[in-house]
Scaffold this motif. Structure first.
Motif, short mmCIF file in Angstrom:
data_model
loop_
_atom_site.label_atom_id
_atom_site.label_comp_id
_atom_site.label_asym_id
_atom_site.label_seq_id
_atom_site.Cartn_x
_atom_site.Cartn_y
_atom_site.Cartn_z
N VAL A 1 4.38 -15.13 1.39
CA VAL A 1 3.14 -15.45 2.10
C VAL A 1 1.95 -14.99 1.28
CG1 VAL A 1 4.18 -15.33 4.41
CG2 VAL A 1 3.20 -13.27 3.40
N GLY A 2 0.79 -15.60 1.57
CA GLY A 2 -0.45 -15.18 0.93
C GLY A 2 -0.56 -15.65 -0.51
N ARG B 1 2.62 -10.82 10.37
CA ARG B 1 3.07 -9.50 9.92
C ARG B 1 2.33 -9.06 8.66
NH1 ARG B 1 9.40 -10.47 11.04
NH2 ARG B 1 9.52 -9.53 13.11
N GLU B 2 2.10 -10.03 7.77
CA GLU B 2 1.38 -9.70 6.54
C GLU B 2 -0.07 -9.33 6.83
OE1 GLU B 2 1.09 -9.12 2.34
OE2 GLU B 2 2.73 -9.12 3.81
N LEU C 1 -7.06 -13.47 3.67
CA LEU C 1 -5.69 -13.75 3.23
C LEU C 1 -5.45 -15.25 3.31
CD1 LEU C 1 -2.62 -12.84 2.72
CD2 LEU C 1 -2.41 -12.97 5.21
N ARG D 1 0.15 -5.79 8.10
CA ARG D 1 0.48 -4.85 7.01
C ARG D 1 -0.73 -4.59 6.12
NH1 ARG D 1 1.61 -4.37 1.91
NH2 ARG D 1 1.14 -6.55 1.43
N ARG D 2 -1.46 -5.66 5.80
CA ARG D 2 -2.61 -5.48 4.91
C ARG D 2 -3.76 -4.78 5.62
NH1 ARG D 2 -3.23 -10.46 0.67
NH2 ARG D 2 -1.02 -10.80 0.24
N ALA E 1 5.76 -14.39 9.93
CA ALA E 1 5.65 -13.77 8.61
C ALA E 1 4.19 -13.62 8.20
CB ALA E 1 6.41 -14.60 7.58
#
Length: 548
Positions: free
Chosen positions: A52-53, A97-98, A39, A101-102, A94
């Motif tokens: 993000v990302g 968290r991503e 990421l 989540r991924r 943030a």
């Protein structure tokens, strides 16, 4: 202690990766990118929304936030985008968290991981590590004080494990890990031993805040000079912040392209600038001063590693190398002890890095891969399920706290270097030193010395096979606490009586089952006074010890 299941998270300055391992099954790099395993560690402000990302990378250059992790390295609370400042911790949370989540979307929720490990730069202090742990917990990571592992140490574990279990490849001796990523350069010196399984001791680990970002800025300087020769002065343009952001993007692309090409056409998208041809020779010119400074850090790490060695004496005692001895020791005396060099981090893909390190260590085997690509070595080591039970560190990864009835004081903060660099160049011996004189502790009574992780869990102490949860010490102005590079702890109580203890190496504190700090009483070295009977001093009513 081996972990049955471990998930490693490499929250990097430029990219972030997740890896997972169950038992001795093959390591799995969890794909968390849209089209890659990684990421991008970037964010962008779009109105009131924080992206993000990959979505952030698609935004205009002057809205993109890169290298958010550097805010922790540089102890900054805000990040600047053009003329706007944003909360750095909000951006980091943030991104984390991503990642979580991924990972869950890819079939590896962090809540199901047996043990979660996060990497961090070797140069980070206890406060910086605690900041990342708090932000990771806020992002939903199941982390504890045991979750953080120095990034170069993780990479060394990945390499040693991969090599150790290959037929005929079992390594023994000193390994230097050179980890240059986007934000920091980390160097670790490890000693590898063992027969059926690798036993890894960390002799030193240090770093600097000069890595990929530094090179990017140097390339931008070169591009700006090339443009100035064509009559384009960036400072005279209407929006210099946007131009600099676009040139940074162009510099990063050029750096990557020149890992496999001799030249690269620089196209500054969004700007009506002439095409520039940037060569690998120019890249080396920009990089050379930075690698000169990196070599100085390598020698500092090698000298620091020598300070952990104990030298036997005729009377049965031991001593360590003094800074004065190491100052007299030339480069060859340090370099020739290294048998293996491992290059990790995205910057290691630049051919000039391998050439410089190969020339510096002509007798060592130089590797630019473990079982994975250089940029995946850290996360592979973090997810390792077998080796951290046999890993010894070179300095405490936990706090020493002196308590008394009405308060307490942290007398050693986890991961604090045991000496400042200037001391190694000017003093005959070096150590970490705390003294009651000048502190806030009482001048009478009895205190309790405890060991705690950076998130507050108590670490048990074992002295000569006797378990304890603290050590009682008479308070008073003479009280002092010293940590030496060879694992020696010298404690002076309030009456001036001195005792010496030793740990072979500082252990990793394991999640859910904290390792004990195992110490042994040792005879005091010359000049440290005599050793009190610690068992005797456990009695608060004990009268003064008789003079010898």
């Amino acid at each position: 202690m081996a972990a049955e299941h471990a998930t490693g998270i490499d929250f990097g300055t430029s990219t972030s990766l997740v890896a997972d391992q169950v038992g001795r099954l093959p390591l799995e790099i969890v794909p968390i990118g849209h089209s890659t395993t990684w990421l991008p560690s970037v964010a962008a402000v779009f109105g009131d929304t924080l992206l993000v990302g990959e979505e952030a990378e698609d935004q205009p250059a002057n809205r993109i936030i890169r290298s958010a992790k550097r805010a922790i390295t540089e102890n900054r609370k805000t990040l600047r985008i053009g003329n706007v400042e944003v909360n750095a911790d909000k951006v980091i949370v943030a991104l984390l968290r991503e990642i979580a989540r991924r990972a869950e979307a890819a079939g590896q929720p962090l809540s199901d991981a047996g043990e979660v490990r996060l990497g961090c730069p070797a140069m980070w202090t206890g406060d910086q590590r605690e900041r990342l742990l708090k932000l990771a917990a806020e992002a939903g990571f199941p982390v504890t004080g045991a979750s953080l592992i120095d990034e170069p140490i993780a990479a060394g574990v990945a390499w040693a494990t991969h090599r150790f279990y290959q037929p005929g490849k079992r390594p023994h001796g000193k390994l230097l890990v050179f980890d240059m990523g986007g934000g920091t350069l980390d160097i670790a010196v490890l000693d590898i031993a063992g027969r059926d399984q690798p036993e890894i001791s960390v002799l030193s680990a240090l770093g600097s805040a000069e890595a990929g970002d530094t090179l990017d800025r140097a390339i931008v300087g070169q591009l700006a000079l090339m443009l100035a020769k064509r009559g384009i002065v960036i400072g005279d343009l209407p929006n210099p912040h946007l131009v600099e952001a676009l040139l940074l993007n162009a510099a990063r692309e050029a750096k990557i392209r020149l890992t496999s090409a001799e030249s690269h056409r620089v196209l500054t998208r969004g700007l009506d600038f002439p095409e520039l041809i940037y060569t690998r020779e120019q890249l080396v010119e920009a990089f050379r001063p930075q690698l000169d400074r990196a070599e100085a850090h390598i020698f500092a790490a090698l000298r620091s590693a020598k300070m952990t060695e104990t030298i036997p004496l005729p009377d049965g005692g031991t001593r360590t190398h003094s800074p004065e001895e190491l100052r007299r020791l030339g480069p060859d005396g340090l370099i020739n002890e290294i048998r293996y060099v491992v290059l990790v981090g995205g910057m290691s893909r630049i051919p000039y890095v391998g050439r410089r390190l190969g020339a510096l260590f002509p007798k060592a085997e130089v590797f630019d891969t473990t079982s994975v690509a250089p940029e995946e070595a850290i996360v592979a080591g973090l997810a390792n399920t077998t080796e951290y039970g046999r890993l010894n560190l070179h300095r405490p990864g936990f706090d020493f706290i002196l308590e008394w009835d009405s308060g307490q004081e942290v007398i050693y903060r986890a991961h604090t270097p045991l000496y400042d660099p200037w001391q190694a160049f000017s003093m005959s011996t070096v150590y970490y030193d705390w003294r009651a004189a000048g502190s806030g502790c009482p001048r009478q009574g009895v205190g309790r010395l405890r060991v705690r992780s950076i998130t507050g869990e108590t670490v048990k102490i074992r002295i000569n096979d006797e378990p304890r949860d603290h050590l009682k010490i008479r308070l008073g102005e003479p009280a002092a606490f010293r940590l030496y590079c060879d694992g020696r702890i010298v404690i002076t109580d309030g009456r001036g009586e001195t005792g010496s203890l030793r740990v072979d190496r500082w252990p990793v504190i394991h999640s859910g089952n904290f390792a004990e700090l195992v110490l042994k009483r040792v005879a005091p070295s010359q000049g440290h006074g005599r050793e009190p009977d610690w068992g005797y001093l456990q009695k608060e009513w004990a009268p003064p010890l008789p003079k010898r």
